[in-house]
Design a protein around this motif. Structure first.
Motif, short mmCIF file in Angstrom:
data_model
loop_
_atom_site.label_atom_id
_atom_site.label_comp_id
_atom_site.label_asym_id
_atom_site.label_seq_id
_atom_site.Cartn_x
_atom_site.Cartn_y
_atom_site.Cartn_z
N ILE A 161 0.85 -1.20 0.00
CA ILE A 161 0.00 0.00 0.00
C ILE A 161 0.88 1.25 0.00
O ILE A 161 0.67 2.18 -0.79
N HIS A 162 1.89 1.25 0.86
CA HIS A 162 2.81 2.37 0.94
C HIS A 162 3.51 2.60 -0.41
O HIS A 162 3.53 3.73 -0.92
N ALA A 163 4.05 1.55 -0.98
CA ALA A 163 4.79 1.67 -2.26
C ALA A 163 3.89 2.21 -3.36
O ALA A 163 4.31 3.09 -4.15
N ALA A 164 2.66 1.74 -3.44
CA ALA A 164 1.75 2.21 -4.49
C ALA A 164 1.40 3.69 -4.29
O ALA A 164 1.35 4.46 -5.26
N HIS A 165 1.19 4.10 -3.07
CA HIS A 165 0.85 5.51 -2.82
C HIS A 165 2.04 6.43 -3.05
O HIS A 165 1.88 7.52 -3.61
N VAL A 166 3.22 6.01 -2.64
CA VAL A 166 4.41 6.83 -2.89
C VAL A 166 4.62 6.99 -4.40
O VAL A 166 4.89 8.09 -4.89
N ALA A 167 4.44 5.89 -5.15
CA ALA A 167 4.60 5.97 -6.60
C ALA A 167 3.57 6.90 -7.23
O ALA A 167 3.90 7.73 -8.08
N THR A 168 2.32 6.78 -6.82
CA THR A 168 1.26 7.64 -7.37
C THR A 168 1.50 9.10 -7.01
O THR A 168 1.41 9.98 -7.86
N LEU A 169 1.80 9.36 -5.75
CA LEU A 169 2.05 10.74 -5.33
C LEU A 169 3.24 11.32 -6.07
O LEU A 169 3.19 12.46 -6.55
N GLY A 170 4.32 10.55 -6.19
CA GLY A 170 5.51 11.03 -6.87
C GLY A 170 5.32 11.24 -8.36
O GLY A 170 5.98 12.08 -8.97
N PHE A 171 4.42 10.51 -8.95
CA PHE A 171 4.15 10.64 -10.39
C PHE A 171 3.35 11.90 -10.70
O PHE A 171 3.57 12.54 -11.72
N GLU A 172 2.44 12.27 -9.81
CA GLU A 172 1.48 13.32 -10.15
C GLU A 172 1.44 14.51 -9.20
O GLU A 172 1.13 15.61 -9.62
N PHE A 173 1.74 14.31 -7.92
CA PHE A 173 1.41 15.34 -6.93
C PHE A 173 2.58 15.95 -6.17
O PHE A 173 2.44 17.01 -5.58
N CYS A 174 3.71 15.28 -6.11
CA CYS A 174 4.82 15.78 -5.30
C CYS A 174 6.11 15.11 -5.73
O CYS A 174 6.11 14.24 -6.59
N GLU A 175 7.17 15.50 -5.08
CA GLU A 175 8.43 14.80 -5.21
C GLU A 175 8.52 13.84 -4.03
O GLU A 175 8.24 14.23 -2.89
N ALA A 176 8.88 12.60 -4.27
CA ALA A 176 9.08 11.63 -3.18
C ALA A 176 10.59 11.53 -2.93
O ALA A 176 11.38 11.39 -3.86
N ALA A 177 10.98 11.62 -1.66
CA ALA A 177 12.39 11.61 -1.30
C ALA A 177 12.58 10.87 0.00
O ALA A 177 11.62 10.54 0.70
N THR A 178 13.83 10.62 0.34
CA THR A 178 14.19 9.98 1.62
C THR A 178 14.50 11.07 2.65
O THR A 178 14.81 12.21 2.30
N THR A 179 14.48 10.67 3.89
CA THR A 179 14.86 11.59 4.97
C THR A 179 16.28 12.09 4.76
O THR A 179 16.55 13.29 4.87
N ASP A 180 17.21 11.19 4.46
CA ASP A 180 18.60 11.61 4.23
C ASP A 180 18.69 12.62 3.09
O ASP A 180 19.40 13.62 3.20
N GLY A 181 18.00 12.35 1.99
CA GLY A 181 18.02 13.25 0.85
C GLY A 181 17.45 14.61 1.17
O GLY A 181 17.96 15.64 0.71
N ILE A 182 16.39 14.64 1.95
CA ILE A 182 15.76 15.91 2.33
C ILE A 182 16.69 16.71 3.25
O ILE A 182 16.91 17.91 3.03
N ILE A 183 17.25 16.06 4.25
CA ILE A 183 18.15 16.76 5.17
C ILE A 183 19.36 17.33 4.44
O ILE A 183 19.81 18.44 4.75
N ALA A 184 19.86 16.60 3.47
CA ALA A 184 21.02 17.08 2.70
C ALA A 184 20.70 18.35 1.91
O ALA A 184 21.63 19.08 1.53
N ARG A 185 19.43 18.61 1.68
CA ARG A 185 19.02 19.79 0.88
C ARG A 185 18.69 21.00 1.73
O ARG A 185 18.27 22.02 1.22
N LEU A 186 18.89 20.93 3.03
CA LEU A 186 18.60 22.08 3.89
C LEU A 186 19.79 23.05 3.93
O LEU A 186 20.91 22.72 3.80
#
Length: 186
Positions: A161-186
């Protein structure tokens, strides 16, 4: 690598104690608290804005009803001074609340979202926010969700369920990222 602007708000969705109660189905992400707390710490260290969303169920038997122990924030996820809270009664933190106007008044440019549950309140909040024009990043590994019945006597595992929602959200509504990736961009 594109850095997040200072006016990027961290939106913690429904990090409440109710989801640990035995009446809820199995969750899968054992790192949800660890990653969520890392995001909160990074936002606080960089003096970026944070809002905490909580579900205020009106159902008398709900573990998420105000006044119930489960309504409280999970340990470590309690708002600190200067951090906003948003109470909601539906899945989206934008519906029936003043979230959008508060973000605009603060001059927020982007949102990073994490919480429980990926397929319900996190997903609905991101979908609504994106439709309203918000640029959003999902901290996918700082989210969690539950096993769900498939309507035919079986169960769909939370990981799927998680994987399908992350894929759908990332395809159409947002960028999907990891915690490490997000922190590196601060």
């Amino acid at each position: 690598m594109r850095l997040f602007p200072q006016a990027t708000l961290l939106l913690a969705v429904d990090m409440q104690r109710a989801f640990d109660e035995p009446r809820w189905p199995r969750r899968w992400n054992r790192n949800v608290d660890h990653n969520g707390l890392r995001l909160l710490d990074a936002w606080r260290r960089t003096a970026r804005p944070i809002f905490h969303v909580h579900h205020d169920s009106a159902e008398p038997a709900s573990t998420l009803r105000p006044g119930q122990p489960g309504h409280r924030f999970r340990e470590g996820f309690e708002p600190q001074d200067g951090e906003g809270t948003v109470g909601k009664i539906v899945n989206s933190a934008f519906i029936g609340t003043d979230l959008d106007i508060r973000l605009r008044r603060l001059g927020i440019e982007e949102l990073v979202v994490f919480g429980i549950s990926t397929d319900m309140c996190v997903s609905t909040t991101i979908r609504t926010g994106a439709n309203m024009g918000w640029k959003i990043t999902l901290a996918a590994d700082a989210c969690d969700c539950f096993d769900l019945p498939d309507g035919q006597g079986g169960t769909i595992p939370a990981e799927q369920i998680h994987a399908a929602h992350v894929a759908t959200l990332g395809f159409e509504f947002c960028e999907a990222a990891t915690t490490d990736g997000i922190i590196a961009r601060l």
